[in-house]
Scaffold this active site. Structure first.
Site, PDB file in Angstrom:
ATOM      1  N   LYS A 127       0.877  -1.177   0.000  1.00 27.62           N
ATOM      2  CA  LYS A 127       0.000   0.000   0.000  1.00 27.62           C
ATOM      3  C   LYS A 127       0.905   1.214   0.000  1.00 27.62           C
ATOM      4  CE  LYS A 127      -4.399  -1.378   1.103  1.00 27.62           C
ATOM      5  NZ  LYS A 127      -4.764  -1.361   2.516  1.00 27.62           N
ATOM      6  N   HIS A 130       2.053   6.947   2.375  1.00 32.60           N
ATOM      7  CA  HIS A 130       1.592   8.279   1.962  1.00 32.60           C
ATOM      8  C   HIS A 130       1.783   9.341   3.030  1.00 32.60           C
ATOM      9  CE1 HIS A 130      -2.026   7.710   4.379  1.00 32.60           C
ATOM     10  NE2 HIS A 130      -2.173   6.534   3.817  1.00 32.60           N
ATOM     11  N   HIS A 133       1.144   8.879   6.673  1.00 33.87           N
ATOM     12  CA  HIS A 133       2.062   8.090   7.501  1.00 33.87           C
ATOM     13  C   HIS A 133       3.141   8.918   8.157  1.00 33.87           C
ATOM     14  CE1 HIS A 133       0.552   4.690   4.918  1.00 33.87           C
ATOM     15  NE2 HIS A 133       0.396   4.216   6.133  1.00 33.87           N
TER      16      HIS A 133
HETATM   17  N1  ARG Z   1      -0.892  -0.983   9.919  1.00 32.14           N
HETATM   18  C1  ARG Z   1      -1.859  -0.207  10.620  1.00 32.14           C
HETATM   19  C2  ARG Z   1      -2.396   0.887   9.732  1.00 32.14           C
HETATM   20  O1  ARG Z   1      -1.750   1.274   8.774  1.00 32.14           O
HETATM   21  C3  ARG Z   1      -1.304   0.440  11.852  1.00 32.14           C
HETATM   22  C4  ARG Z   1      -0.808  -0.530  12.866  1.00 32.14           C
HETATM   23  C5  ARG Z   1      -0.852   0.042  14.230  1.00 32.14           C
HETATM   24  N2  ARG Z   1      -0.288  -0.794  15.221  1.00 32.14           N
HETATM   25  C6  ARG Z   1      -0.908  -1.776  15.853  1.00 32.14           C
HETATM   26  N3  ARG Z   1      -0.236  -2.458  16.740  1.00 32.14           N
HETATM   27  N4  ARG Z   1      -2.181  -2.027  15.664  1.00 32.14           N
HETATM   28  O2  ARG Z   1      -3.484   1.373   9.995  1.00 32.14           O
END
Ligand code: ARG
Length: 572
Positions: A127, A130, A133
């Site tokens: 993905k 962007h 982030h």
């Molecule tokens: N990958 C997730 C996102 O982009 C964020 C992860 C956050 N960390 C976690 N331990 N849930 O939304």
């Protein structure tokens, strides 16, 4: 750092035998109004033991301590002893501290080596990485640095989103419409294209959904072909993320993402079962959280596949067992507040007393001036493009302004990237903000370029003084404090002195903007001092003393910037 409260407690302790130094220290306050002194000691508590009216006690104490060289002036006002620290003493102490500790100035041992996990960035593979982030990435990196400075042993984890049903869709799309060369040439843009295409096609061909689900099941069961494709997508994505991390100067200790926990979930499900926490609902397994005012947590889908929240529970248990953390900090958007409340509650229901040590540090949204971005429809602004553009624009500004540098590329990189980081860390993290190009690169606002420019100005003053003088100014004992007690010099010293406390506050609040704002204050105070005072005078003692303060300010600004993850250019 000189602990003035402690010094004062010692001095008052000699006059007041009824209280321990420790007690006195806890009573000493910093008055709101500077006119009431730098420190004040209220005498109410002594009234009973001494059988005297507090104002009389205060007058007594004031008389006894007023001759101490630490004070410029001691006054009794009502029940208070108001103490004004001698500016010369103060400035001398600050300089000694900063010039001795150098790059360690501001750090402390509060953490005592305890292990703190900071999880941040955590993008989803395949993905786009962007502009959204930037928040977790930059805030998390700064929190990591702040905790390191406070003496904690910090583990930086990138909890990659590298698992879940979307990989079924991705692989499915790749098989139907993809090709290898495109992925290698431009991994994320290509994979994103597949994802978008899948969502378009599925409208006409709903059977694609079943196909994708099946592929994901094969992936979960470790089927070779699917695993290889998934691994390849992951590697290619990570290459792209790493380019951005490198631009930002960010590193991680672990990339254990969601997939890392795929084999650790059955144990979690078993634990939940044993505790009687699991319930069946329409074929799926859930934990009912209604008693705590929350919607149920879906642990396992009806087709047996696991979920995001299950992986988070498994991750926390793993981290506790593996790192025995003191705090486990998650820098994740506030949109996920409920998710974090849910799983931390479940950790508590499982009977783990360390549930309270899992801390969600949320933040608001960033949007662009022309509207927000959406991944689903491919309208997205890549973080890498934003950083590259910041560097390019800075290059133009550098040329236009005739900025003093012998390496335009390098300076543009430091300033351009720094500008983006600084803007990100300027606001309270919980606030939404609009990313504005005009604001980011404004050399005169409260911006990264402004602070870096101030830093470079300090560096240039020291260069212009000549090597010999600059070297003498490094000696903590060379300065004659009487030359640097003018109003702007004194205000600057005060701000430098406050840095260690500011870092501590930022750590307590998980709020890098506290440091950012203080750096702006220091930079403004430095520029006022620079404007008000003639630094390179003919009077040698005066010059060295002022240079010492310039060096102290430069050191404090640099140490502050490094906590934000920013560099400090010597020339600009
Ligand atoms: N990958 C997730 C996102 O982009 C964020 C992860 C956050 N960390 C976690 N331990 N849930 O939304």
């Amino acid at each position: 750092m000189v602990d003035f409260k402690e010094e004062i407690a010692k001095i008052i302790g000699r006059a007041v035998k009824e209280l321990s130094e420790e007690e006195i220290k806890s009573i000493v306050e910093i008055p709101q109004d500077e006119k009431m002194g730098d420190y004040a000691f209220p005498c109410f508590r002594l009234a009973k033991t001494l059988r005297k009216a507090p104002p009389m006690i205060a007058a007594d104490i004031a008389a006894q301590i007023s001759e101490n060289p630490l004070f410029e002036k001691v006054e009794q006002v009502n029940a208070y002893v108001n103490m004004f620290i001698s500016k010369e003493e103060f400035v001398k102490d600050v300089l000694t501290e900063v010039l001795t500790e150098k790059e360690d100035f501001g750090k402390s041992e509060i953490g005592g080596g305890k292990t703190v996990i900071v999880e941040f960035s955590s993008p989803n593979i395949a993905k786009p990485f962007h502009i959204g982030h930037i928040r977790s990435t930059v805030i998390g990196n700064s929190i990591n640095k702040i905790y390191k400075a406070l003496g904690y042993n910090v583990i930086r984890i990138n909890h990659l989103g590298d698992y879940g049903t979307q990989f079924g869709k991705m692989i499915c799309a790749y098989r139907h419409w993809g090709n290898r060369e495109d992925v290698i040439r431009e991994p994320i843009k290509t994979l994103l294209g597949y994802y978008t295409r899948f969502h378009e096609e599925v409208e006409q061909h709903p059977e694609l959904d079943d196909e994708a689900r099946e592929i994901f099941a094969r992936l979960e069961h470790g089927e070779k072909e699917e695993v290889e494709l998934w691994q390849w997508f992951r590697d290619e994505s990570l290459k792209e993320f790493n380019r951005v991390y490198k631009m930002l100067g960010i590193e991680f200790d672990s990339y254990a993402g969601e997939s890392f926990y795929s084999d650790k979930m059955p144990r979690i499900v078993k634990m939940l079962e044993d505790k009687g926490l699991l319930q069946e609902s329409k074929g799926a397994q859930i934990v009912d959280l209604q008693p705590y005012g929350m919607t149920p947590a879906l642990i396992k889908k009806s087709d047996g596949s696991s979920l995001y929240i299950t992986r988070d529970i498994a991750a926390a248990v793993y981290r506790k067992e593996h790192y025995d953390f003191y705090k486990n900090i998650y820098v994740v958007a506030s949109q996920q507040n409920l998710h974090f409340q849910q799983w931390i509650k479940i950790i508590e229901l499982l009977g783990f007393d360390w549930a309270k040590d899992n801390i969600h540090v949320p933040f608001g949204l960033v949007s662009l001036e022309d509207g927000t971005m959406s991944t689903r429809h491919g309208r997205v602004v890549f973080l890498e493009d934003v950083l590259t553009r910041a560097v390019e624009q800075t290059k133009d500004i550098i040329r236009e302004k005739g900025v003093n540098t012998d390496n335009v590329e390098e300076t543009a990189r430091q300033v351009g990237i720094g500008a983006v980081i600084f803007q990100e860390l300027s606001n309270n993290r919980i606030k939404d903000y609009v990313f504005s190009w005009d604001k980011v690169l404004d050399f005169n606002g409260e911006t990264g370029p402004y602070v870096q420019y101030t830093y470079a100005r300090a560096a240039s003053v020291l260069r212009n003084a000549g090597e010999e003088a600059a070297r003498r100014a490094e000696d903590p004992l060379a300065a004659k404090p009487e030359y640097i007690t003018g109003e702007s010099a004194y205000q600057l010293s005060k701000l430098i002195y406050a840095l260690p406390q500011v870092i501590q506050d930022a750590g307590d609040k998980f709020e890098p903007s506290v440091v950012t704002r203080h750096i702006v204050d220091m930079a403004q105070a430095f520029n006022r001092f620079y404007h008000d005072e003639h630094i390179l005078t003919d009077n040698e003692d005066e010059k060295i003393s002022k240079l010492a303060l310039v060096l102290a300010a430069k050191t404090a600004i640099r140490n502050g910037l490094s906590l934000l993850g920013m560099e400090a250019p010597e020339r600009m």
